[in-house]
Design a protein around this motif. Structure first.
Motif, PDB file in Angstrom:
ATOM      1  N   LEU A 401     -23.785 -35.119 -70.186  1.00 25.68           N
ATOM      2  CA  LEU A 401     -22.815 -34.606 -69.218  1.00 25.68           C
ATOM      3  C   LEU A 401     -21.851 -33.596 -69.819  1.00 25.68           C
ATOM      4  O   LEU A 401     -21.116 -32.932 -69.079  1.00 25.68           O
ATOM      5  CB  LEU A 401     -22.024 -35.773 -68.611  1.00 25.68           C
ATOM      6  N   ALA A 402     -21.872 -33.448 -71.136  1.00 25.64           N
ATOM      7  CA  ALA A 402     -20.961 -32.490 -71.777  1.00 25.64           C
ATOM      8  C   ALA A 402     -21.187 -31.077 -71.269  1.00 25.64           C
ATOM      9  O   ALA A 402     -20.243 -30.287 -71.159  1.00 25.64           O
ATOM     10  CB  ALA A 402     -21.143 -32.528 -73.295  1.00 25.64           C
ATOM     11  N   VAL A 403     -22.447 -30.728 -70.951  1.00 25.27           N
ATOM     12  CA  VAL A 403     -22.735 -29.366 -70.492  1.00 25.27           C
ATOM     13  C   VAL A 403     -22.790 -29.282 -68.972  1.00 25.27           C
ATOM     14  O   VAL A 403     -23.170 -28.263 -68.413  1.00 25.27           O
ATOM     15  CB  VAL A 403     -24.046 -28.839 -71.112  1.00 25.27           C
ATOM     16  N   ARG A 404     -22.408 -30.384 -68.319  1.00 23.49           N
ATOM     17  CA  ARG A 404     -22.256 -30.367 -66.864  1.00 23.49           C
ATOM     18  C   ARG A 404     -20.800 -30.578 -66.466  1.00 23.49           C
ATOM     19  O   ARG A 404     -20.458 -30.491 -65.298  1.00 23.49           O
ATOM     20  CB  ARG A 404     -23.141 -31.434 -66.219  1.00 23.49           C
ATOM     21  N   CYS A 405     -19.983 -30.862 -67.458  1.00 24.55           N
ATOM     22  CA  CYS A 405     -18.538 -30.990 -67.257  1.00 24.55           C
ATOM     23  C   CYS A 405     -17.918 -29.753 -67.890  1.00 24.55           C
ATOM     24  O   CYS A 405     -17.600 -29.730 -69.083  1.00 24.55           O
ATOM     25  CB  CYS A 405     -18.026 -32.273 -67.920  1.00 24.55           C
ATOM     26  N   LEU A 406     -17.787 -28.691 -67.094  1.00 29.26           N
ATOM     27  CA  LEU A 406     -17.326 -27.420 -67.621  1.00 29.26           C
ATOM     28  C   LEU A 406     -15.844 -27.492 -67.953  1.00 29.26           C
ATOM     29  O   LEU A 406     -15.068 -28.123 -67.229  1.00 29.26           O
ATOM     30  CB  LEU A 406     -17.597 -26.299 -66.610  1.00 29.26           C
ATOM     31  N   GLY A 407     -15.472 -26.857 -69.055  1.00 24.25           N
ATOM     32  CA  GLY A 407     -14.087 -26.926 -69.482  1.00 24.25           C
ATOM     33  C   GLY A 407     -13.865 -28.102 -70.407  1.00 24.25           C
ATOM     34  O   GLY A 407     -14.796 -28.600 -71.052  1.00 24.25           O
ATOM     35  N   PRO A 408     -12.625 -28.607 -70.487  1.00 22.68           N
ATOM     36  CA  PRO A 408     -12.314 -29.689 -71.429  1.00 22.68           C
ATOM     37  C   PRO A 408     -12.996 -31.000 -71.052  1.00 22.68           C
ATOM     38  O   PRO A 408     -13.166 -31.315 -69.872  1.00 22.68           O
ATOM     39  CB  PRO A 408     -10.790 -29.809 -71.337  1.00 22.68           C
ATOM     40  N   LEU A 409     -13.381 -31.765 -72.064  1.00 25.85           N
ATOM     41  CA  LEU A 409     -14.036 -33.061 -71.864  1.00 25.85           C
ATOM     42  C   LEU A 409     -13.030 -34.178 -72.083  1.00 25.85           C
ATOM     43  O   LEU A 409     -12.494 -34.340 -73.175  1.00 25.85           O
ATOM     44  CB  LEU A 409     -15.205 -33.221 -72.849  1.00 25.85           C
ATOM     45  N   THR A 410     -12.777 -34.922 -71.023  1.00 31.32           N
ATOM     46  CA  THR A 410     -11.936 -36.111 -71.120  1.00 31.32           C
ATOM     47  C   THR A 410     -12.674 -37.258 -70.455  1.00 31.32           C
ATOM     48  O   THR A 410     -13.576 -37.044 -69.643  1.00 31.32           O
ATOM     49  CB  THR A 410     -10.587 -35.908 -70.406  1.00 31.32           C
ATOM     50  N   SER A 440     -32.178 -32.424 -60.224  1.00 32.93           N
ATOM     51  CA  SER A 440     -30.962 -32.344 -59.413  1.00 32.93           C
ATOM     52  C   SER A 440     -29.820 -32.991 -60.171  1.00 32.93           C
ATOM     53  O   SER A 440     -30.021 -33.964 -60.905  1.00 32.93           O
ATOM     54  CB  SER A 440     -31.167 -33.036 -58.056  1.00 32.93           C
ATOM     55  N   PHE A 441     -28.621 -32.453 -59.972  1.00 30.56           N
ATOM     56  CA  PHE A 441     -27.462 -33.003 -60.685  1.00 30.56           C
ATOM     57  C   PHE A 441     -26.184 -32.379 -60.139  1.00 30.56           C
ATOM     58  O   PHE A 441     -26.219 -31.441 -59.327  1.00 30.56           O
ATOM     59  CB  PHE A 441     -27.567 -32.743 -62.189  1.00 30.56           C
ATOM     60  N   CYS A 442     -25.062 -32.889 -60.598  1.00 31.02           N
ATOM     61  CA  CYS A 442     -23.748 -32.355 -60.251  1.00 31.02           C
ATOM     62  C   CYS A 442     -23.121 -31.656 -61.450  1.00 31.02           C
ATOM     63  O   CYS A 442     -23.383 -32.020 -62.597  1.00 31.02           O
ATOM     64  CB  CYS A 442     -22.807 -33.465 -59.788  1.00 31.02           C
ATOM     65  N   VAL A 443     -22.279 -30.682 -61.174  1.00 30.29           N
ATOM     66  CA  VAL A 443     -21.509 -29.984 -62.201  1.00 30.29           C
ATOM     67  C   VAL A 443     -20.038 -30.053 -61.794  1.00 30.29           C
ATOM     68  O   VAL A 443     -19.695 -29.776 -60.642  1.00 30.29           O
ATOM     69  CB  VAL A 443     -21.937 -28.507 -62.324  1.00 30.29           C
ATOM     70  N   LEU A 444     -19.182 -30.442 -62.733  1.00 23.79           N
ATOM     71  CA  LEU A 444     -17.738 -30.469 -62.468  1.00 23.79           C
ATOM     72  C   LEU A 444     -17.142 -29.168 -62.987  1.00 23.79           C
ATOM     73  O   LEU A 444     -17.250 -28.842 -64.169  1.00 23.79           O
ATOM     74  CB  LEU A 444     -17.071 -31.661 -63.160  1.00 23.79           C
ATOM     75  N   LEU A 445     -16.533 -28.399 -62.085  1.00 24.12           N
ATOM     76  CA  LEU A 445     -16.018 -27.079 -62.444  1.00 24.12           C
ATOM     77  C   LEU A 445     -14.560 -27.156 -62.888  1.00 24.12           C
ATOM     78  O   LEU A 445     -13.784 -27.965 -62.362  1.00 24.12           O
ATOM     79  CB  LEU A 445     -16.129 -26.129 -61.247  1.00 24.12           C
ATOM     80  N   PRO A 446     -14.174 -26.296 -63.823  1.00 27.32           N
ATOM     81  CA  PRO A 446     -12.772 -26.276 -64.276  1.00 27.32           C
ATOM     82  C   PRO A 446     -11.913 -25.425 -63.336  1.00 27.32           C
ATOM     83  O   PRO A 446     -11.195 -24.514 -63.740  1.00 27.32           O
ATOM     84  CB  PRO A 446     -12.882 -25.638 -65.663  1.00 27.32           C
ATOM     85  N   VAL A 447     -12.062 -25.731 -62.042  1.00 29.02           N
ATOM     86  CA  VAL A 447     -11.384 -24.958 -60.996  1.00 29.02           C
ATOM     87  C   VAL A 447     -10.701 -25.936 -60.053  1.00 29.02           C
ATOM     88  O   VAL A 447     -11.309 -26.927 -59.638  1.00 29.02           O
ATOM     89  CB  VAL A 447     -12.398 -24.102 -60.200  1.00 29.02           C
ATOM     90  N   ARG A 448      -9.461 -25.671 -59.710  1.00 27.79           N
ATOM     91  CA  ARG A 448      -8.755 -26.502 -58.730  1.00 27.79           C
ATOM     92  C   ARG A 448      -8.561 -25.699 -57.445  1.00 27.79           C
ATOM     93  O   ARG A 448      -8.274 -24.512 -57.484  1.00 27.79           O
ATOM     94  CB  ARG A 448      -7.405 -26.966 -59.274  1.00 27.79           C
ATOM     95  N   PRO A 512     -32.354 -15.062 -62.464  1.00 22.02           N
ATOM     96  CA  PRO A 512     -31.528 -14.701 -63.616  1.00 22.02           C
ATOM     97  C   PRO A 512     -30.636 -15.819 -64.133  1.00 22.02           C
ATOM     98  O   PRO A 512     -30.179 -15.766 -65.265  1.00 22.02           O
ATOM     99  CB  PRO A 512     -30.673 -13.553 -63.087  1.00 22.02           C
ATOM    100  N   ALA A 513     -30.340 -16.823 -63.317  1.00 23.75           N
ATOM    101  CA  ALA A 513     -29.503 -17.928 -63.785  1.00 23.75           C
ATOM    102  C   ALA A 513     -30.348 -18.897 -64.612  1.00 23.75           C
ATOM    103  O   ALA A 513     -31.583 -18.850 -64.572  1.00 23.75           O
ATOM    104  CB  ALA A 513     -28.884 -18.651 -62.586  1.00 23.75           C
ATOM    105  N   THR A 514     -29.703 -19.764 -65.368  1.00 23.06           N
ATOM    106  CA  THR A 514     -30.400 -20.881 -65.997  1.00 23.06           C
ATOM    107  C   THR A 514     -30.254 -22.098 -65.081  1.00 23.06           C
ATOM    108  O   THR A 514     -29.462 -22.080 -64.143  1.00 23.06           O
ATOM    109  CB  THR A 514     -29.813 -21.201 -67.385  1.00 23.06           C
ATOM    110  N   ILE A 515     -31.033 -23.135 -65.338  1.00 19.32           N
ATOM    111  CA  ILE A 515     -30.938 -24.337 -64.495  1.00 19.32           C
ATOM    112  C   ILE A 515     -29.604 -25.020 -64.730  1.00 19.32           C
ATOM    113  O   ILE A 515     -28.849 -25.293 -63.793  1.00 19.32           O
ATOM    114  CB  ILE A 515     -32.124 -25.284 -64.761  1.00 19.32           C
ATOM    115  N   GLU A 516     -29.296 -25.330 -65.989  1.00 18.88           N
ATOM    116  CA  GLU A 516     -27.990 -25.892 -66.325  1.00 18.88           C
ATOM    117  C   GLU A 516     -26.944 -24.774 -66.290  1.00 18.88           C
ATOM    118  O   GLU A 516     -27.253 -23.604 -66.498  1.00 18.88           O
ATOM    119  CB  GLU A 516     -28.029 -26.532 -67.722  1.00 18.88           C
ATOM    120  N   TRP A 517     -25.709 -25.155 -66.051  1.00 17.18           N
ATOM    121  CA  TRP A 517     -24.642 -24.160 -65.995  1.00 17.18           C
ATOM    122  C   TRP A 517     -24.157 -23.771 -67.387  1.00 17.18           C
ATOM    123  O   TRP A 517     -23.581 -22.710 -67.570  1.00 17.18           O
ATOM    124  CB  TRP A 517     -23.466 -24.694 -65.161  1.00 17.18           C
ATOM    125  N   GLU A 518     -24.302 -24.658 -68.347  1.00 13.06           N
ATOM    126  CA  GLU A 518     -23.911 -24.345 -69.727  1.00 13.06           C
ATOM    127  C   GLU A 518     -25.095 -24.566 -70.653  1.00 13.06           C
ATOM    128  O   GLU A 518     -25.888 -25.471 -70.446  1.00 13.06           O
ATOM    129  CB  GLU A 518     -22.743 -25.231 -70.181  1.00 13.06           C
TER     130      GLU A 518
END
Length: 518
Positions: A401-410, A440-448, A512-518
Motif C-alpha cells: 500500500l506504500a505506492v497506493r498511499c500517495l504522499g506521506p505514509l502514516t 482493481s484497487f484504491c489509491v489515497l490521494l494527497p489532496v483535500r 501512456p499511464a502505468t497501472i499503479e499510480w506510483e
C-alpha cells in the motif's frame, strides 16, 4: 532449466516483440520450449538436443550492418527448423536464396493462399485462404535450392516455403499472434506432425519433476528459506518446495504494515494452520513505518522498503539451522528478458524483492518456477490443490500500500486506504466482476477537498478507484465497470470510511499511464 529433456523445442530470439508469444503458444500446446539468444553456440545447441528449432522474427535486415546471424551449421544438425519473418529471411539468405527490400512493406492483416498442403501447412487444404498478420519490409525474392512454395499473397510470392527433405520451413507472417486465425493449427502441425512431439508438458508432470529436482539440489540435510508474501508466485513456490523438503523449508512472512485488510491473518491461517508450513511470522510494522516516516518520493519508498525487508529477512534467516538455500519465485518472462536479443527493457520502476540476498547471505538459489509463465504458475497451483481465490487474487505490488498511499505514509492514512480498498473489492465481488477484471484497487490521494456531510462542512481526502483489463500487465485498458457498481462503492466509502469525502474513477489506459499510480 531442465534442458536436455526429450520433448524440448528451442527458440532462438532475434529481437522480435513476439518471441515470448511464440513460447506461450508452444506451451499452450503442452510442449516444453526454451528461449535463447540467436548467438547460442552450435555446440550448446547440440548439447541441449532439441526436437525442433524456431527462429524468431526481428527488426533487422539480413544484409544490414550488425544484423544478427547464425551459423549455417544449424541446418545440418538434423532437426526440423521453422523460421518466422526475419527467421525465414535469414534461413533463405544463409541457404542460397535471395532477400531484397520490398517495394512496399506489409504490416497488418493479409490473406495467404495455401498452394500446397504439406509440412507446416499439412493441416490445411490446397486453396485454403488464411487470415494472417504480416510485419515485414524485406521479402524473399528467390528460393534457396531444394525449397518450394507452400503459400502466397498478392504481393508476396513466397509467404510460406519448405524444404521437405530437410524439414526446414519459413513463414513470412506471424502464426503466434491472435490475428493469424489458424496459427494454432500451423504451429501444432510443426510440433506434432513434423517434429513428432507429444503433448507431455503438463502441470502434473511439472510438479513431479520439480519435486525430484528440488530434493536433488538441496540434498538430504540442508534447509531452505523462502520469503512468503501471500501472492501467487511465492505461494506456489512455497507449497511446491514444501512437498519436496517438508519442515526443512522455512517460510518467513514479513508483516510490513503495508498489506491489505486482513491479509496477514489470512496468510498465517492458510499456510501455517492449513498447509502446516514451517512459518515464521515477523511483525515488523513499526520498523517499516519508522523508516518510511517523511518519505514521499515513490522510488525512495521502494528502496526504503526493499532495504528494510532485506535487513529483517536476513536477521530471521540467520536463526535457521543448516540454511543453505534461498527459494525465489522467478518466472520465465524474467529469464527471457535476461537473455533477450534486445537487452533488458527500460526500467520504469524499481521493484523490491529478495534478489540482493544470495550475495549477502551466501545462499544457493532454488527457483522452482523459473520455467513457467504466470498462467502456468496458476495451473501448477491448481494441480496442487491451492484454492481458486488465492491463485486468482488480483496482483499486488511488492511495496504494498506504500505506492497506493500517495504522499506521506502514516498508520492513520494507511488504515483509511485499507478500509476503502476492502469496500471496493467487496462491491466488485458482489457484482460478479472480480474474476473478469485483471486488477482493481484504491489509491489515497494527497489532496483535500471541500464537502458537506449532514449540515457540516468537511475538508477531507480523495480516494481514486482503479480497475483495468489486461492479459499480462504490459498493456492495459480501464475496466468499464457498470455505473451502479461504482456508485455503490463510492457511497459506501464516503459513508463508512472516516476521512474521505470524495471518490473518483481512473479512466487512463497503459500506455501512456502505468497501472499503479506510483
Amino acid at each position: 532449466m531442465l534442458t536436455g529433456r526429450r520433448d524440448l523445442v528451442l527458440i532462438l530470439d532475434f529481437g522480435s516483440q513476439y518471441t515470448q508469444l511464440i513460447a506461450r503458444r508452444i506451451r499452450e500446446a503442452s510442449v516444453y520450449c526454451e528461449v535463447y539468444r540467436y548467438d547460442l553456440p552450435i555446440e550448446r545447441i547440440r548439447e541441449i538436443a532439441p526436437r525442433g528449432v524456431i527462429l524468431s522474427g526481428g527488426p533487422s535486415s539480413v544484409y544490414g550492418e550488425g544484423a544478427p546471424h547464425i551459423s549455417a551449421e544449424l541446418f545440418s544438425i538434423g532437426v526440423p527448423i521453422l523460421g518466422i519473418c526475419y527467421g525465414m529471411q535469414l534461413l533463405s539468405h544463409l541457404l542460397g536464396g535471395k532477400v531484397e527490400r520490398g517495394a512496399e512493406g506489409e504490416y497488418g492483416p493479409a490473406l495467404v493462399r495455401a498452394t500446397r498442403a504439406a509440412g507446416v501447412f499439412g493441416r490445411f487444404k490446397d486453396g485454403d485462404v488464411l487470415d494472417v498478420w504480416m510485419s515485414h519490409g524485406d521479402k524473399v525474392t528467390g528460393l534457396p535450392p531444394g525449397f518450394s512454395t507452400l503459400g502466397t499473397t498478392d504481393t508476396t510470392p513466397f509467404a510460406a516455403i519448405a524444404d521437405d527433405e530437410r524439414h526446414i520451413y519459413g513463414l513470412q507472417f506471424h502464426p503466434e499472434v491472435a490475428h493469424t486465425r489458424r496459427g494454432k493449427e500451423l504451429l501444432e502441425a510443426f510440433l506434432f506432425d513434423v517434429c513428432g512431439l507429444e503433448p507431455t508438458w503438463t502441470p502434473a508432470s511439472f510438479v513431479e519433476a520439480s519435486v525430484e529436482a528440488i530434493r536433488k539440489k538441496v540434498g538430504p540435510d540442508a534447509s531452505a528459506v523462502c520469503g512468503l508474501s501471500g501472492g501467487v508466485d511465492s505461494s506456489v513456490a512455497a507449497i511446491l518446495c514444501h512437498r519436496a523438503l517438508g519442515d526443512r523449508l522455512v517460510c518467513i512472512f514479513v508483516d510490513n504494515g503495508l498489506l491489505r485488510k486482513g491479509e496477514a491473518e489470512q496468510v498465517v491461517k492458510m499456510f501455517g494452520d492449513h498447509y502446516h508450513l514451517r512459518l515464521v511470522h515477523v511483525q515488523a510494522q513499526k520498523r517499516f513505518l519508522d523508516a518510511l516516516s517523511g518519505v514521499t518520493d515513490p522510488e525512495q519508498k521502494r528502496k526504503t522498503i526493499g532495504r528494510v525487508f532485506i535487513e529483517v529477512f536476513e536477521e530471521e534467516a540467520k536463526k535457521i539451522e543448516d540454511c543453505r538455500f534461498l527459494v525465489q519465485g522467478t518466472l520465465y518472462p524474467d529469464v527471457i528478458e535476461s537473455v533477450s536479443a534486445k537487452g533488458p527493457s527500460a526500467v520504469i520502476k524499481s521493484h523490491h524483492n529478495v534478489g540482493g540476498l544470495p550475495e549477502r547471505m551466501k545462499l544457493g538459489l532454488v527457483e522452482p518456477l523459473r520455467e513457467l509463465f504466470k498462467d502456468e504458475v496458476r495451473a501448477v497451483g491448481a494441480t496442487m490443490g491451492i484454492p481458486h481465490h488465492l491463485l486468482w487474487r488480483h496482483p499486488f505490488p511488492g511495496p504494498g500500500l506504500a505506492v497506493r498511499c500517495l504522499g506521506p505514509l502514516t498508520e492513520e492514512r494507511l488504515n483509511v486506504l485499507r478500509e476503502a480498498d476492502a469496500i471496493f473489492e467487496e462491491e466488485i465481488r458482489e457484482a460478479g466482476l472480480y474474476d473478469k477484471i485483471w486488477q482493481s484497487f484504491c489509491v489515497l490521494l494527497p489532496v483535500r477537498t471541500v464537502g458537506v456531510m449532514g449540515d457540516e462542512r468537511t475538508y477531507d481526502e480523495v480516494i481514486a478507484l482503479r480497475a483495468v483489463d489486461s492479459k499480462d500487465g504490459m498493456t492495459a485498458d480501464w475496466s468499464r465497470i457498470p455505473h451502479e457498481v461504482l456508485a455503490r462503492a463510492s457511497a459506501r466509502i464516503i459513508n463508512e470510511v472516516r476521512g474521505v469525502n470524495r471518490v473518483v474513477y481512473d479512466v487512463s489506459s497503459k500506455p501512456p499511464a502505468t497501472i499503479e499510480w506510483e
